[in-house]
Design a protein around this motif. Structure first.
Motif, short mmCIF file in Angstrom:
data_model
loop_
_atom_site.label_atom_id
_atom_site.label_comp_id
_atom_site.label_asym_id
_atom_site.label_seq_id
_atom_site.Cartn_x
_atom_site.Cartn_y
_atom_site.Cartn_z
N ARG B 333 0.42 -1.46 -0.15
CA ARG B 333 0.30 0.64 0.06
C ARG B 333 1.31 0.95 -0.03
O ARG B 333 0.98 2.01 -0.71
N CYS B 334 1.89 1.45 0.57
CA CYS B 334 2.28 2.24 0.43
C CYS B 334 3.34 2.76 -0.55
O CYS B 334 3.22 3.78 -0.49
N MET B 337 0.39 3.70 -3.18
CA MET B 337 0.27 5.28 -2.49
C MET B 337 1.71 6.79 -3.61
O MET B 337 1.57 7.34 -3.71
N LEU B 377 -5.69 5.42 6.55
CA LEU B 377 -3.82 4.54 6.19
C LEU B 377 -3.92 4.14 7.09
O LEU B 377 -3.83 3.25 8.18
N MET B 381 2.16 4.02 5.80
CA MET B 381 1.32 5.20 4.72
C MET B 381 2.30 6.65 5.30
O MET B 381 2.07 7.54 5.03
#
Lengths: 397, 636
Positions: B333-334, B337, B377, B381
């Motif tokens: 996810r990080c 993003m 979040l 993140m």
């Protein structure tokens, strides 16, 4: 971390304690290279796989003579010829006038000097004798020397840790601050000497720090012979504290016997226990004092076999367990359990012949996890186990 | 009088109530037995106080009669006036407070010393009674509804009646003196409280103003963005603040958005892109968390893909992927993003009459609030965003736009590379040293770091077996299982129900983490705590693998105050079991609350070691890493 040494406690008490501190000038000059019987087996310890070099040194220092040890010495003497041959090859390889190992060995023979301090002195001598022209060259040379020292005895935690710390301490600030190489080098030597001095004094510092924890009328259980713990107890006795010591026997090399002898000389009431009587006597014990071969990153300690079980018993009876250890024993190791370490072996004398089918556990030390330890007395101060890791992180990262 | 009463009403009551309930019977007894009875009773008899019927013992004369009835209490209006406001706090505070007051205030001590009779000293040594008492009593009597109070005072331990007895023998003026002093202390206490209250209000007002001020410029600056001004929950828009406010903001941790705060939720809804549907039965304890309400809006959002000009398409895409669950796992996810931000920065151009650092920060903030709407979040993140904003803020203003953009892009690349990819490699290198031949390694769920460790150890030719423990509803372990078996590892797959059975054959437990907090608490996929606790009970070492960029300086003690709620349907529906899925309409019932938590907190006691890119450390040393490599260093 070395800048923050708690050596101030020494300064306060320098005057009254002066007589007990061995003369520095004597200690700082390398002892004459006398070939003792113990040294005869030293040149090539790695060949003797049944006994770690670390424990050979200890045995020599503590003057413990067991039948096994005698047999070993004899064996070493008989195979001296073979060893000598290898030695010559070794000499030929190093070839130079100066060898770290030699230097280290000469320092090591001082019974009062810890192995790590000997290594530190030897490495300091490396800097002094170096013919390097640049900082980088010097660092590489130093690294090589420390590697050869470390590989000389891989089982000794304090030797490895001491070498690492020394390199770290000496080369910590960038040498770029100095314009010319010579001033940088002299600065390095200065630091090396200071480091050696702090390490040398560590035992006194620890002894001073721990005095607040020994109260009149207390009973202290000690395990094996540790020079630091002995220093602590000696100082307490000199300070006219009234206390009683229970010594474990410290099988297999019976180092507890030696400690009880020494304490008896100081007129401290001592009682000797067999190793298996620890739980039996624990209810009359007020605190447990142990030394350490190495302090690992989790804050736990690696020490002579039996420490773990003493810590377990003491913990279950809510008795404090104090560890006295110099900070050069802080090692970047993190064992998860007992088997998660490089084994250090030590032969055990059972007194009777053991059938060959019977397996013998010859590990010489065990790991005590931090949750069973109360406090660590180090020359950095009195620490909780979790601080050890903080100190190591600050130093190495 | 009125003001007194109100203050009493405000402060109040539990103590009084308790006293009342427990103590109606004793007072008469004590009034007879104690030596204080004769002295106390006269005022009692004449007291007009309505409350006196309840407690005959302690009611002292009310203000006006007291002058006539009690010779030992000469009236002194001035004293009385500052006498009365305070009693309410004193009566309502616990005995501990009495102790505090007496112990703390030197004046009280001093006065007792002046009073100087031995008895008085004795009385003062019992802080709950003695000279403290009269004040209490007086205050109580002066208030009509005082019955409760007085009873509660009577309710003091027996020692007090003795004290009262002792103090009785004091001379009038002396005692007056003594009793008034502590009262003054009380006054100050009440004042302090009022002051505190006022300060709090002022602060709140200032804050409201400030937040308004923050929002307003943002809205003014970009009319196009008025629909999505800087969100308040992630402390952005700091750039626009005045310096001292910035400082203040830094001092106090920004409160996390509480989703049970109606007004703020309303505000949030107004500007959200993702139209939330009302969640059904909310679990009471987790009302403060954003309720799970995705899924249904996905097609709706997809259709809006080309309409929303405020959100960069790359960010929008990532947001949708979060929403649908296509991207999950902290690192993935990080990285997704950051890469979306990278795209956005590449396409960014500073609008005229704006500075890059401010405008871009606001822009990133708007993206972030969009992402939050898609899915809350993760801490990783959050750290990455903080890093990025820090870099933007530090950007020298002299830089040209293209330069600044290039620097930012390389920063983001470096972050992804150094803090995630290389960090994982270092972790693998460390962790592999802890795997020996013949080990049985247990892992829970699916962690990328653990997977890399296992694969690397296998490549090194170590002989070991893997136990993969999984849990409903996500069953992420299955994917891990497939990948590992595909690489030729020998695996056992089981569900968490069997953890206590399987644990006895395990020699090491490797766990991933979403974050490690600075008290060593491991914040990870729900179920991790259970695995760690069982492992601890079996004396199996638990190794947590976590990159240092996921460390957070927050401290959390439970899994309640910060967590994420998942889809409640996911746990209520079992695929292929129609008989179980039929709730007979009970799922509309208010009595049914479905709780699908995503994370839990594992206390550091159950963790033997944390493996991070700075090496292997005990969980107690996490704050050292955060401190030593804090901020700048940790996130580059």
């Amino acid at each position: 971390m070395w800048y923050r040494s708690a050596s101030f406690v020494l300064d306060k008490s320098q005057q009254p304690q002066n007589d007990t501190v061995p003369d520095d000038s004597v200690a700082l000059s390398p002892p004459p290279l006398s070939i003792s019987t113990a040294a005869a087996q030293n040149p090539n310890p790695r060949r003797n796989m049944s006994m770690s070099a670390y424990y050979q040194t200890r045995a020599a220092h503590h003057g413990v003579v067991t039948s096994d040890w005698l047999a070993q010495a004899q064996e070493a003497a008989t195979s001296a010829a073979a060893a000598a041959g290898q030695e010559i090859i070794g000499e030929g390889k190093s070839g130079k006038a100066f060898s770290v190992i030699e230097e280290f060995n000469s320092w090591r023979k001082q019974p009062d000097l810890a192995e790590a301090v000997a290594a530190i002195r030897a490495l300091a001598a490396v800097i002094g004798n170096s013919e390097a022209k640049t900082m980088m060259e010097l660092e590489i040379e130093l690294k090589k020397a420390s590697d050869s020292l470390k590989s000389w005895d891989t089982t000794s935690i304090s030797l490895t840790a001491g070498c690492d710390l020394f390199i770290r301490y000496v080369t910590r600030t960038s040498a770029l601050e100095y314009e010319d190489f010579n001033s940088a080098k002299s600065r390095l030597i200065e630091r090396a000497e200071k480091f050696g001095e702090i390490s040398y004094k560590a035992r006194r510092i620890i002894a001073m720090l721990s005095q607040d924890f020994i109260f009149d009328g207390c009973t202290i259980l000690v395990h094996g012979f540790s020079r630091v713990v002995f220093e602590v107890l000696k100082t307490a006795a000199q300070n006219k504290k009234l206390f009683r010591v229970l010594c474990t026997e410290g099988r297999p090399d019976r180092t507890g016997l030696r400690l009880s002898n020494e304490l008896a000389k100081l007129d401290v009431p001592v009682k000797l226990l067999i190793d298996s009587a620890v739980a039996y006597t624990m209810d009359e014990v007020d605190m447990v004092f142990v030394g350490a071969d190495g302090v690992v990153e989790s804050g736990g300690i690696i020490n002579m076999m039996g420490t773990y079980q003493i810590a377990l018993v003491a913990h279950s009876m809510n008795k404090p367990i104090y560890v006295a250890a110099e900070s050069y024993k802080f090692a970047r190791l993190y064992p998860l359990d007992q088997k998660d370490m490089a084994p250090a072996l030590r032969p055990i004398d059972f007194g009777v012949p053991i059938p060959s089918k019977v397996e013998v556990e010859t590990s010489a030390r065990d790991y005590t996890p931090p949750q069973y330890l109360t406090l660590l007395f180090t020359d950095l101060g009195v620490l909780t186990p979790s601080v050890v890791s903080d100190e190591l992180i600050q130093l190495y990262l | 009088m009125d003001s007194r009463r109100t203050s009493r009403a405000v402060i109040d009551p539990k103590v009084r109530q308790v006293g009342f309930f427990t103590n109606t019977p004793p007072p008469p007894d004590r009034s007879q037995s104690g030596p204080l009875a004769p002295i106390r009773s006269p005022p009692l008899a004449d007291s007009p106080s309505p409350g006196n019927s309840l407690s005959p013992v302690m009611i002292p004369p009310p203000r006006h009669p007291s002058d006539t009835l009690l010779p030992r209490r000469p009236p002194s209006p001035s004293l009385d006036s500052d006498f009365f406001p305070p009693p309410s706090p004193t009566t309502t505070t616990s005995f501990g407070d009495f102790y505090d007051d007496v112990a703390v205030s030197p004046r009280a001590r001093g006065s007792s010393g002046r009073g100087n009779s031995g008895k008085l000293q004795g009385a003062s040594s019992f802080p709950g009674g003695g000279f403290e008492m009269p004040s209490v009593v007086k205050g109580a009597s002066s208030v009509p509804a005082s019955g409760l109070t007085t009873v509660s005072v009577v309710n003091l331990p027996p020692g007090i009646s003795e004290n009262a007895g002792g103090s009785v023998s004091l001379e009038g003026p002396n005692e007056r003196n003594v009793s008034s002093k502590p009262l003054k202390e009380k006054t100050t206490k009440a004042e302090r409280r009022a002051l505190q209250e006022a300060q709090r209000e002022a602060k709140a007002a200032a804050k409201a103003e400030r937040s308004k001020a923050v929002v307003a410029p943002a809205a003014n600056a970009k009319p196009a963005k008025a629909a999505k001004p800087a969100s308040q929950k992630n402390d952005n828009a700091v750039g626009g603040d005045r310096p001292q406010e910035k400082d203040r903001k830094k001092d106090i941790p920004h409160p996390r958005m509480q989703y049970d705060d109606k007004s703020r939720v309303q505000k949030l809804k107004k500007r959200s892109v993702v139209k939330p549907t009302e969640a059904r039965n909310i679990v009471e304890l987790f009302r403060h968390l954003p309720q799970y309400e995705h899924g249904t809006q996905l097609p709706d959002l997809q259709s809006k893909f080309f309409q929303l000009d405020t959100v960069h398409p790359a960010v929008y895409k990532v947001g949708l992927q979060y929403l649908s669950g296509d991207i999950c796992g902290g690192n993935a996810r990080c990285i997704a993003m950051l890469q979306a931000f990278l795209e956005a920065i590449k396409d960014y151009s500073t609008p005229p009459e704006k500075t890059l650092s401010r405008d871009l920060t606001a822009k990133i903030s708007s993206y972030v609030s969009f992402l939050i709407e898609c899915r809350p979040l993760s801490i990783s993140m959050g750290n990455a965003i903080r890093f990025l904003k820090g870099r933007i803020a530090k950007m020298p203003i002299t830089l040209s736009e293209s330069e600044a953009k290039a620097i930012l892009q390389s920063d983001i690349d470096r972050f992804i590379n150094e803090k995630i990819i290389v960090a994982d490699k270092v972790i693998v290198k460390h962790a592999v040293t802890k795997i020996r031949d013949g080990d049985v390694l247990l892992t829970y769920g699916s962690s990328t770091a653990v997977e890399m460790i296992l694969l690397h150890a296998h490549e090194l030719g170590k002989q070991f077996r893997v136990v993969i423990v999984d849990s409903r509803p996500k069953l992420e372990g299955k994917l891990l299982l497939r990948r590992l078996v595909g690489k030729g590892l020998s695996c056992t797959y089981t569900h968490i129900n069997a953890i206590s059975y399987i644990m006895h054959e395990v020699t090491r437990v490797f766990l991933g983490a979403s974050s490690i907090l600075s008290n060593g608490t491991v914040y990870s996929r729900v179920g991790t705590a259970c695995v760690a606790m069982v492992a601890h009970a079996f004396h199996v070492p638990v190794l947590v693998c976590c990159e240092a960029y996921k460390f957070h300086e927050r401290v959390q003690l439970d899994s309640i105050c910060s967590n994420e709620l998942g889809d409640p349907d996911a746990i209520s529906k079992v695929a292929g079991r129609e008989d179980l899925n039929n709730f007979d309409g009970l799922d509309k019932s208010e009595n049914l609350q479905l709780l699908n938590l995503t994370y839990d907190a594992t206390p550091s006691d159950y963790v033997s070691m944390v493996i991070t890119d700075y090496g292997m450390i005990p969980p107690t040393s996490v704050p050292v890493i955060v401190r030593e490599y804090g901020r700048g260093h940790l996130w580059i």
